[in-house]
Motif scaffolding. Structure first.
Motif, PDB file in Angstrom:
ATOM      1  N   VAL A 112       8.646 -19.558  19.210  1.00  0.00           N
ATOM      2  CA  VAL A 112      10.010 -19.460  19.728  1.00  0.00           C
ATOM      3  C   VAL A 112      10.473 -18.006  19.634  1.00  0.00           C
ATOM      4  CG1 VAL A 112      12.392 -20.222  19.507  1.00  0.00           C
ATOM      5  CG2 VAL A 112      10.529 -21.817  19.027  1.00  0.00           C
ATOM      6  N   PHE A 113      10.819 -17.424  20.771  1.00  0.00           N
ATOM      7  CA  PHE A 113      11.379 -16.076  20.812  1.00  0.00           C
ATOM      8  C   PHE A 113      12.897 -16.183  20.727  1.00  0.00           C
ATOM      9  CE2 PHE A 113       7.306 -15.659  23.032  1.00  0.00           C
ATOM     10  CZ  PHE A 113       6.769 -14.554  22.391  1.00  0.00           C
ATOM     11  N   HIS A 114      13.469 -15.431  19.786  1.00  0.00           N
ATOM     12  CA  HIS A 114      14.910 -15.483  19.561  1.00  0.00           C
ATOM     13  C   HIS A 114      15.647 -14.290  20.157  1.00  0.00           C
ATOM     14  CE1 HIS A 114      14.846 -18.847  16.593  1.00  0.00           C
ATOM     15  NE2 HIS A 114      13.596 -18.447  16.476  1.00  0.00           N
ATOM     16  N   GLY A 115      14.925 -13.253  20.522  1.00  0.00           N
ATOM     17  CA  GLY A 115      15.557 -12.062  21.082  1.00  0.00           C
ATOM     18  C   GLY A 115      14.528 -11.201  21.782  1.00  0.00           C
ATOM     19  N   SER A 116      15.006 -10.145  22.438  1.00  0.00           N
ATOM     20  CA  SER A 116      14.105  -9.239  23.128  1.00  0.00           C
ATOM     21  C   SER A 116      13.141  -8.624  22.122  1.00  0.00           C
ATOM     22  CB  SER A 116      14.889  -8.129  23.837  1.00  0.00           C
ATOM     23  OG  SER A 116      15.696  -7.423  22.915  1.00  0.00           O
ATOM     24  N   THR A 117      11.919  -8.425  22.515  1.00  0.00           N
ATOM     25  CA  THR A 117      10.895  -7.950  21.593  1.00  0.00           C
ATOM     26  C   THR A 117       9.893  -7.067  22.318  1.00  0.00           C
ATOM     27  OG1 THR A 117       9.298  -8.694  19.929  1.00  0.00           O
ATOM     28  CG2 THR A 117       9.397  -9.943  21.983  1.00  0.00           C
ATOM     29  N   ARG A 118       9.209  -6.233  21.560  1.00  0.00           N
ATOM     30  CA  ARG A 118       8.235  -5.320  22.132  1.00  0.00           C
ATOM     31  C   ARG A 118       6.858  -5.964  22.147  1.00  0.00           C
ATOM     32  NH1 ARG A 118       9.940   0.319  19.010  1.00  0.00           N
ATOM     33  NH2 ARG A 118      12.075   0.460  19.853  1.00  0.00           N
ATOM     34  N   LEU A 119       6.473  -6.442  23.300  1.00  0.00           N
ATOM     35  CA  LEU A 119       5.168  -7.066  23.469  1.00  0.00           C
ATOM     36  C   LEU A 119       4.170  -6.031  23.964  1.00  0.00           C
ATOM     37  CD1 LEU A 119       6.581 -10.202  25.220  1.00  0.00           C
ATOM     38  CD2 LEU A 119       5.190 -10.329  23.165  1.00  0.00           C
ATOM     39  N   ASP A 120       3.012  -5.974  23.333  1.00  0.00           N
ATOM     40  CA  ASP A 120       1.980  -5.066  23.819  1.00  0.00           C
ATOM     41  C   ASP A 120       0.789  -5.878  24.323  1.00  0.00           C
ATOM     42  OD1 ASP A 120       0.453  -5.843  21.562  1.00  0.00           O
ATOM     43  OD2 ASP A 120       1.270  -4.215  20.370  1.00  0.00           O
ATOM     44  N   ARG A 121      -0.216  -5.178  24.803  1.00  0.00           N
ATOM     45  CA  ARG A 121      -1.369  -5.864  25.398  1.00  0.00           C
ATOM     46  C   ARG A 121      -2.078  -6.747  24.375  1.00  0.00           C
ATOM     47  NH1 ARG A 121      -5.315  -2.255  28.933  1.00  0.00           N
ATOM     48  NH2 ARG A 121      -3.325  -2.128  30.046  1.00  0.00           N
ATOM     49  N   LYS A 122      -2.120  -6.315  23.118  1.00  0.00           N
ATOM     50  CA  LYS A 122      -2.773  -7.117  22.083  1.00  0.00           C
ATOM     51  C   LYS A 122      -2.065  -8.453  21.899  1.00  0.00           C
ATOM     52  CE  LYS A 122      -4.598  -3.233  19.370  1.00  0.00           C
ATOM     53  NZ  LYS A 122      -4.570  -2.548  18.045  1.00  0.00           N
ATOM     54  N   ASP A 123      -0.745  -8.447  22.006  1.00  0.00           N
ATOM     55  CA  ASP A 123       0.001  -9.694  21.879  1.00  0.00           C
ATOM     56  C   ASP A 123      -0.344 -10.658  23.008  1.00  0.00           C
ATOM     57  OD1 ASP A 123       1.446  -8.753  19.624  1.00  0.00           O
ATOM     58  OD2 ASP A 123       2.823  -7.679  20.955  1.00  0.00           O
ATOM     59  N   VAL A 124      -0.336 -10.139  24.218  1.00  0.00           N
ATOM     60  CA  VAL A 124      -0.651 -10.982  25.376  1.00  0.00           C
ATOM     61  C   VAL A 124      -2.060 -11.532  25.260  1.00  0.00           C
ATOM     62  CG1 VAL A 124      -0.868 -11.058  27.883  1.00  0.00           C
ATOM     63  CG2 VAL A 124       0.963  -9.704  26.831  1.00  0.00           C
ATOM     64  N   ASN A 125      -3.005 -10.677  24.864  1.00  0.00           N
ATOM     65  CA  ASN A 125      -4.393 -11.130  24.703  1.00  0.00           C
ATOM     66  C   ASN A 125      -4.501 -12.208  23.633  1.00  0.00           C
ATOM     67  OD1 ASN A 125      -5.297  -9.370  26.660  1.00  0.00           O
ATOM     68  ND2 ASN A 125      -5.861  -7.758  25.217  1.00  0.00           N
ATOM     69  N   LEU A 126      -3.707 -12.073  22.566  1.00  0.00           N
ATOM     70  CA  LEU A 126      -3.722 -13.076  21.503  1.00  0.00           C
ATOM     71  C   LEU A 126      -3.221 -14.419  22.037  1.00  0.00           C
ATOM     72  CD1 LEU A 126      -4.084 -13.853  18.526  1.00  0.00           C
ATOM     73  CD2 LEU A 126      -1.764 -12.990  18.096  1.00  0.00           C
ATOM     74  N   PHE A 127      -2.133 -14.418  22.793  1.00  0.00           N
ATOM     75  CA  PHE A 127      -1.602 -15.658  23.352  1.00  0.00           C
ATOM     76  C   PHE A 127      -2.595 -16.286  24.336  1.00  0.00           C
ATOM     77  CE2 PHE A 127       2.729 -13.605  22.633  1.00  0.00           C
ATOM     78  CZ  PHE A 127       2.928 -14.279  21.442  1.00  0.00           C
ATOM     79  N   ARG A 128      -3.304 -15.456  25.074  1.00  0.00           N
ATOM     80  CA  ARG A 128      -4.235 -15.968  26.088  1.00  0.00           C
ATOM     81  C   ARG A 128      -5.468 -16.629  25.467  1.00  0.00           C
ATOM     82  NH1 ARG A 128      -3.156 -14.554  31.281  1.00  0.00           N
ATOM     83  NH2 ARG A 128      -1.637 -12.858  31.627  1.00  0.00           N
TER      84      ARG A 128
END
Length: 361
Positions: A112-128
């Protein structure tokens, strides 16, 4: 959760609202990764404090070598507690727990995201790395969901979080009782309230400067900014420099602030950014009209009934504060209540928790 205490109060409120939708009798356990401050968590389920250092949780720099130990620690704990569904509040918690959850495909995961956040490529890769049936990404508003979805290219479910209006109303004090608690008495024609953590992004510095200008023509006003945070010293300096010590009060964090809304004639929300803005909901449910920054997330909740002021615009905020004297507060409050429609929004939120998070299963 990352931590407890007042700094995370809004996150805790949403966390509890989600968990409250679980089937009666469901075993609920909340983990605080960093410290033992549990004041905001109420009495819903068991709370465990891990007391882990931030550098250990984040595993950055020389602490990268600790990541396998961190992952194994959480993996073993999740197995021991026989977790079936894990609710991760925010990106920091997701970064810490998801590597362990990759090896537990039987556990359903909700971030659950509660506010704006700094997402980087590593985060996206982790979710994928997770199958859609195991991982659901959610956000507390449609505005935030759309923003994160555009950044990541992954589906984000908008929960459109809402407070239980009936439960919230039950804790409200009367106008007289609330003013007695705050010590405002009846000496001011209008009392404005602002509630939030004392940080730059809340825009309180702009609000204080605008209020100072409004006092030049309407001296019988009072502003209370309830909250605590690192910007206190700077805000107090602004109050002192403008000679507002008796007109702008900063009473600090108040655990019972949710009961005090009716002390105010207006609630002002000068935020620079918000993921949801629970103060909007609390004010409207309490029957108190709102002035808010011109943010999409506030339009999402109040629509045409809102009064929106440009972010960080002192002159515009001064004009808005002055304008309130010519408005019938009861009419504005009624219009905003109808726009928010708390009871219907609450029911939709409950259904979203059931349908998207599976917390009732």
């Amino acid at each position: 959760m990352w931590s407890g205490g007042p700094a995370y109060a809004s996150v805790h409120k949403v966390h509890l609202q989600i968990l409250a939708q679980a089937t009666p009798g469901t075993l609920i356990k909340t983990w605080l990764l960093q410290d033992k401050a549990t004041a905001c968590l109420g009495v819903l389920g068991e709370v465990k404090a891990w007391h882990l250092a931030s550098r250990f949780l984040k595993g950055r720099g020389v602490w990268m070598v600790s990541r396998p130990l961190r992952n194994r620690l959480f993996y073993n704990a999740l197995l021991k507690h026989q977790a079936r569904l894990v609710l991760l509040d925010g990106l920091g918690v997701a970064r810490a727990l998801l590597p362990a959850l990759r090896d537990l495909p039987q556990v359903r995961v909700v971030v659950v995201f509660h506010g704006s956040t700094r997402l980087d490529r590593k985060d996206v890769n982790l979710f994928r790395q997770f199958a859609p049936e195991q991982l659901t990404l959610c956000a507390v508003s449609q505005t935030l969901a759309s923003s994160i979805e555009a950044t990541m290219g992954l589906a984000v479910v908008p929960l459109r979080c809402m407070l239980d209006p009936q439960a919230f109303k039950q804790q409200l004090l009367s106008r007289e009782q609330a003013r007695q608690v705050l010590g405002t008495g009846a000496r001011h024609q209008q009392v404005f309230g602002a509630i939030g953590r004392l940080v730059e992004s809340k825009g309180f510095d702009t609000l204080i400067k605008a209020f100072a200008q409004s006092l030049q023509t309407r001296p019988d006003q009072l502003l209370l900014i309830i909250g605590e945070g690192p910007a206190r010293t700077a805000l107090e300096a602004t109050v002192s420099a403008l000679g507002l010590q008796d007109k702008v009060l900063l009473p600090g964090h108040m655990a019972n602030v949710a009961s005090l809304y009716r002390a105010f004639d207006w609630v002002v929300i000068p935020s620079q950014a918000e993921g949801l803005g629970l103060v909007v909901q609390e004010s409207v449910i309490a029957g108190i009209p709102v002035l808010a920054s011109n943010l999409t997330v506030f339009h999402e909740q109040l629509g045409d009934a809102g009064y929106y002021i440009p972010v960080d615009d002192v002159a515009a905020w001064t004009k808005a504060i002055d304008m309130t004297a010519s408005l019938v507060t009861e009419e504005v409050a009624s219009s905003q209540y109808a726009a928010l429609d708390p009871q219907s929004a609450w029911q939709r939120f409950r259904l979203a928790c059931a349908d998207e998070l599976s917390v009732v299963q």
